[in-house]
Design a protein around this motif. Structure first.
Motif, PDB file in Angstrom:
ATOM      1  N   ASN A 118       0.821  -1.217   0.000  1.00 29.59           N
ATOM      2  CA  ASN A 118       0.000   0.000   0.000  1.00 29.59           C
ATOM      3  C   ASN A 118       0.854   1.267   0.000  1.00 29.59           C
ATOM      4  O   ASN A 118       0.553   2.254   0.672  1.00 29.59           O
ATOM      5  CB  ASN A 118      -0.963   0.009   1.191  1.00 29.59           C
ATOM      6  CG  ASN A 118      -2.072  -1.019   1.049  1.00 29.59           C
ATOM      7  OD1 ASN A 118      -2.185  -1.696   0.020  1.00 29.59           O
ATOM      8  ND2 ASN A 118      -2.891  -1.144   2.071  1.00 29.59           N
ATOM      9  N   GLY A 119       1.965   1.226  -0.738  1.00 31.18           N
ATOM     10  CA  GLY A 119       2.806   2.399  -0.917  1.00 31.18           C
ATOM     11  C   GLY A 119       3.787   2.667   0.202  1.00 31.18           C
ATOM     12  O   GLY A 119       4.528   3.660   0.142  1.00 31.18           O
ATOM     13  N   LYS A 120       3.838   1.814   1.213  1.00 30.35           N
ATOM     14  CA  LYS A 120       4.734   2.029   2.349  1.00 30.35           C
ATOM     15  C   LYS A 120       5.770   0.905   2.413  1.00 30.35           C
ATOM     16  O   LYS A 120       5.442  -0.266   2.207  1.00 30.35           O
ATOM     17  CB  LYS A 120       3.937   2.058   3.656  1.00 30.35           C
ATOM     18  CG  LYS A 120       4.789   2.282   4.892  1.00 30.35           C
ATOM     19  CD  LYS A 120       3.937   2.286   6.150  1.00 30.35           C
ATOM     20  CE  LYS A 120       4.807   2.441   7.399  1.00 30.35           C
ATOM     21  NZ  LYS A 120       4.007   2.426   8.645  1.00 30.35           N
ATOM     22  N   VAL A 121       7.019   1.256   2.718  1.00 31.01           N
ATOM     23  CA  VAL A 121       8.096   0.280   2.850  1.00 31.01           C
ATOM     24  C   VAL A 121       8.538   0.223   4.310  1.00 31.01           C
ATOM     25  O   VAL A 121       8.762   1.265   4.938  1.00 31.01           O
ATOM     26  CB  VAL A 121       9.298   0.639   1.955  1.00 31.01           C
ATOM     27  CG1 VAL A 121      10.439  -0.352   2.168  1.00 31.01           C
ATOM     28  CG2 VAL A 121       8.889   0.657   0.490  1.00 31.01           C
ATOM     29  N   SER A 122       8.665  -0.977   4.852  1.00 36.31           N
ATOM     30  CA  SER A 122       9.149  -1.148   6.218  1.00 36.31           C
ATOM     31  C   SER A 122       9.904  -2.465   6.328  1.00 36.31           C
ATOM     32  O   SER A 122       9.850  -3.310   5.433  1.00 36.31           O
ATOM     33  CB  SER A 122       7.987  -1.114   7.215  1.00 36.31           C
ATOM     34  OG  SER A 122       7.070  -2.167   6.953  1.00 36.31           O
ATOM     35  N   TYR A 123      10.607  -2.637   7.435  1.00 33.59           N
ATOM     36  CA  TYR A 123      11.332  -3.877   7.699  1.00 33.59           C
ATOM     37  C   TYR A 123      10.437  -4.832   8.475  1.00 33.59           C
ATOM     38  O   TYR A 123       9.494  -4.415   9.155  1.00 33.59           O
ATOM     39  CB  TYR A 123      12.595  -3.590   8.513  1.00 33.59           C
ATOM     40  CG  TYR A 123      13.616  -2.744   7.788  1.00 33.59           C
ATOM     41  CD1 TYR A 123      14.510  -3.318   6.887  1.00 33.59           C
ATOM     42  CD2 TYR A 123      13.691  -1.367   8.001  1.00 33.59           C
ATOM     43  CE1 TYR A 123      15.456  -2.540   6.218  1.00 33.59           C
ATOM     44  CE2 TYR A 123      14.625  -0.582   7.342  1.00 33.59           C
ATOM     45  CZ  TYR A 123      15.501  -1.179   6.447  1.00 33.59           C
ATOM     46  OH  TYR A 123      16.426  -0.411   5.789  1.00 33.59           O
ATOM     47  N   PHE A 124      10.746  -6.133   8.376  1.00 36.04           N
ATOM     48  CA  PHE A 124      10.020  -7.080   9.216  1.00 36.04           C
ATOM     49  C   PHE A 124      10.976  -8.102   9.798  1.00 36.04           C
ATOM     50  O   PHE A 124      12.066  -8.341   9.286  1.00 36.04           O
ATOM     51  CB  PHE A 124       8.856  -7.736   8.467  1.00 36.04           C
ATOM     52  CG  PHE A 124       9.230  -8.605   7.288  1.00 36.04           C
ATOM     53  CD1 PHE A 124       9.336  -9.989   7.422  1.00 36.04           C
ATOM     54  CD2 PHE A 124       9.432  -8.050   6.027  1.00 36.04           C
ATOM     55  CE1 PHE A 124       9.643 -10.797   6.335  1.00 36.04           C
ATOM     56  CE2 PHE A 124       9.739  -8.854   4.928  1.00 36.04           C
ATOM     57  CZ  PHE A 124       9.848 -10.225   5.088  1.00 36.04           C
ATOM     58  N   ILE A 125      10.549  -8.722  10.908  1.00 31.17           N
ATOM     59  CA  ILE A 125      11.395  -9.624  11.687  1.00 31.17           C
ATOM     60  C   ILE A 125      11.151 -11.086  11.317  1.00 31.17           C
ATOM     61  O   ILE A 125      12.084 -11.821  10.979  1.00 31.17           O
ATOM     62  CB  ILE A 125      11.139  -9.440  13.195  1.00 31.17           C
ATOM     63  CG1 ILE A 125      11.390  -7.994  13.622  1.00 31.17           C
ATOM     64  CG2 ILE A 125      12.006 -10.411  14.008  1.00 31.17           C
ATOM     65  CD1 ILE A 125      12.816  -7.550  13.528  1.00 31.17           C
ATOM     66  N   ASN A 126       9.905 -11.523  11.398  1.00 30.68           N
ATOM     67  CA  ASN A 126       9.578 -12.942  11.242  1.00 30.68           C
ATOM     68  C   ASN A 126       8.967 -13.283   9.891  1.00 30.68           C
ATOM     69  O   ASN A 126       9.505 -14.097   9.149  1.00 30.68           O
ATOM     70  CB  ASN A 126       8.621 -13.383  12.355  1.00 30.68           C
ATOM     71  CG  ASN A 126       9.245 -13.256  13.726  1.00 30.68           C
ATOM     72  OD1 ASN A 126      10.393 -13.598  13.930  1.00 30.68           O
ATOM     73  ND2 ASN A 126       8.474 -12.739  14.674  1.00 30.68           N
ATOM     74  N   GLY A 127       7.815 -12.690   9.596  1.00 30.90           N
ATOM     75  CA  GLY A 127       7.171 -13.066   8.352  1.00 30.90           C
ATOM     76  C   GLY A 127       5.947 -12.229   8.035  1.00 30.90           C
ATOM     77  O   GLY A 127       5.432 -11.472   8.867  1.00 30.90           O
ATOM     78  N   ILE A 128       5.490 -12.408   6.800  1.00 32.74           N
ATOM     79  CA  ILE A 128       4.305 -11.738   6.285  1.00 32.74           C
ATOM     80  C   ILE A 128       3.208 -12.780   6.123  1.00 32.74           C
ATOM     81  O   ILE A 128       3.400 -13.798   5.450  1.00 32.74           O
ATOM     82  CB  ILE A 128       4.581 -11.085   4.916  1.00 32.74           C
ATOM     83  CG1 ILE A 128       5.810 -10.175   4.996  1.00 32.74           C
ATOM     84  CG2 ILE A 128       3.355 -10.337   4.418  1.00 32.74           C
ATOM     85  CD1 ILE A 128       5.729  -9.089   6.034  1.00 32.74           C
ATOM     86  N   GLY A 129       2.077 -12.552   6.741  1.00 28.86           N
ATOM     87  CA  GLY A 129       0.930 -13.437   6.591  1.00 28.86           C
ATOM     88  C   GLY A 129      -0.140 -12.765   5.755  1.00 28.86           C
ATOM     89  O   GLY A 129      -0.557 -11.652   6.059  1.00 28.86           O
ATOM     90  N   TYR A 130      -0.565 -13.434   4.696  1.00 27.70           N
ATOM     91  CA  TYR A 130      -1.542 -12.850   3.772  1.00 27.70           C
ATOM     92  C   TYR A 130      -2.569 -13.922   3.451  1.00 27.70           C
ATOM     93  O   TYR A 130      -2.235 -14.997   2.953  1.00 27.70           O
ATOM     94  CB  TYR A 130      -0.814 -12.398   2.509  1.00 27.70           C
ATOM     95  CG  TYR A 130      -1.607 -11.552   1.532  1.00 27.70           C
ATOM     96  CD1 TYR A 130      -2.619 -10.715   1.942  1.00 27.70           C
ATOM     97  CD2 TYR A 130      -1.286 -11.590   0.174  1.00 27.70           C
ATOM     98  CE1 TYR A 130      -3.309  -9.920   1.037  1.00 27.70           C
ATOM     99  CE2 TYR A 130      -1.968 -10.802  -0.744  1.00 27.70           C
ATOM    100  CZ  TYR A 130      -2.983  -9.975  -0.303  1.00 27.70           C
ATOM    101  OH  TYR A 130      -3.663  -9.194  -1.216  1.00 27.70           O
TER     102      TYR A 130
END
Length: 279
Positions: A118-130
């Motif tokens: 959605n136009g925003k960039v960030s870091y993540f630690i574990n994972g992305i759930g979709y």
């Protein structure tokens, strides 16, 4: 100087009590702490004013760690920074097989992946759930906004699995190679092995490498999915090779056929049709 950063809202509002427990547990190893509420802290300014000999202990779980990492990741952090596990999920510490109560964070904050959504960039630690996992977090957030604190994520997942979750189709690009999936239950991109308080979504994924792991479960009816669901906590879902697909890569893009919720280390992003992750 020793600093102890804590989130009073972590562990469903028990963060202050856990902070007090941490101080008691650590008093033989550290001299007196300066206690700081991380919610009231300008994290960038705090890191930049530290002396090299200062020590920071972050008390919290995956959510607290995610916010802290996003604030300081691009800074030249010279200090020792430790995590004292104190959350409800703790998938980060579970992933690295925590021995004792402190984790040296610096090795794990050197190669964090990014997500663009959605136009925003960030870091993540574990994972992305979709998919259903994102929807579980969305429902939990809605309940929390109503003042409900005793939230059972497993019950939410089973209810959605049996009735309300509508399976989308997905197009996925892994390092430029295209894949198509139908009736998708989830389409996750993993930096570690776990999310969701102990779900081993990506067995064997090593967060210290340059690769991420894409995992999807597809083409399962509701009853069959319900039968397989408990196996995810042991990573045994990957044995169902007709329905569970794992693909390694450095750059992953996922497109759903309709908007759905997505979760980043437990934080919800709503109405998502596409996300992109990369290291």
């Amino acid at each position: 100087m020793n600093y102890l950063l804590y989130n009073p809202l972590s562990s469903n509002g028990k963060g202050t009590a856990i902070k007090d427990e941490a101080i008691l547990s650590l008093r033989d190893r550290f001299q007196e702490f300066t206690e700081i509420n991380v919610l009231e802290l300008d994290k960038e300014e705090f890191i930049l004013q530290l002396k090299e000999e200062d020590i920071v202990v972050l008390v919290g779980g995956d959510g607290t760690l995610n916010h802290f990492a996003n604030a300081v990741y691009e800074l030249n952090v010279k200090n020792k920074i430790y995590l004292y596990r104190a959350g409800t999920g703790n998938d980060f510490s579970r992933d690295i097989s925590l021995e004792g109560d402190l984790i040296d964070l610096k090795p794990y904050l050197s190669k964090l992946p990014k997500i663009r959504v959605n136009g925003k960039v960030s870091y993540f630690i574990n994972g992305i759930g979709y998919g259903i996992d994102g929807m579980v977090c969305e429902v939990a957030d809605n309940l929390r906004s109503q003042g409900i604190k005793d939230i059972n994520y497993t019950k939410i997942a089973i209810r959605l699995l049996m009735m309300k979750y509508k399976r989308p189709n997905a197009k996925v690009l892994v390092d430029g190679k295209e894949f198509r999936f139908k009736k998708v239950w989830f389409a996750s991109s993993m930096n570690g092995q776990y999310y969701g308080a102990g779900m081993m979504v990506a067995p064997g994924q090593n967060r210290l490498t340059d690769d991420l792991t894409f995992v999807t479960v597809q083409k399962l009816g509701r009853l069959r999915a319900l039968m397989i669901f408990p196996s995810i906590f042991k990573g045994e879902h990957i044995k169902k090779t007709n329905n569970c697909i794992m693909i390694k890569g450095k750059h992953i893009e996922v497109y759903f056929s309709k908007p759905m919720a997505l979760q980043i280390d437990g934080e919800v992003v709503r109405n998502v049709t596409h996300y992109e992750v990369f290291k």
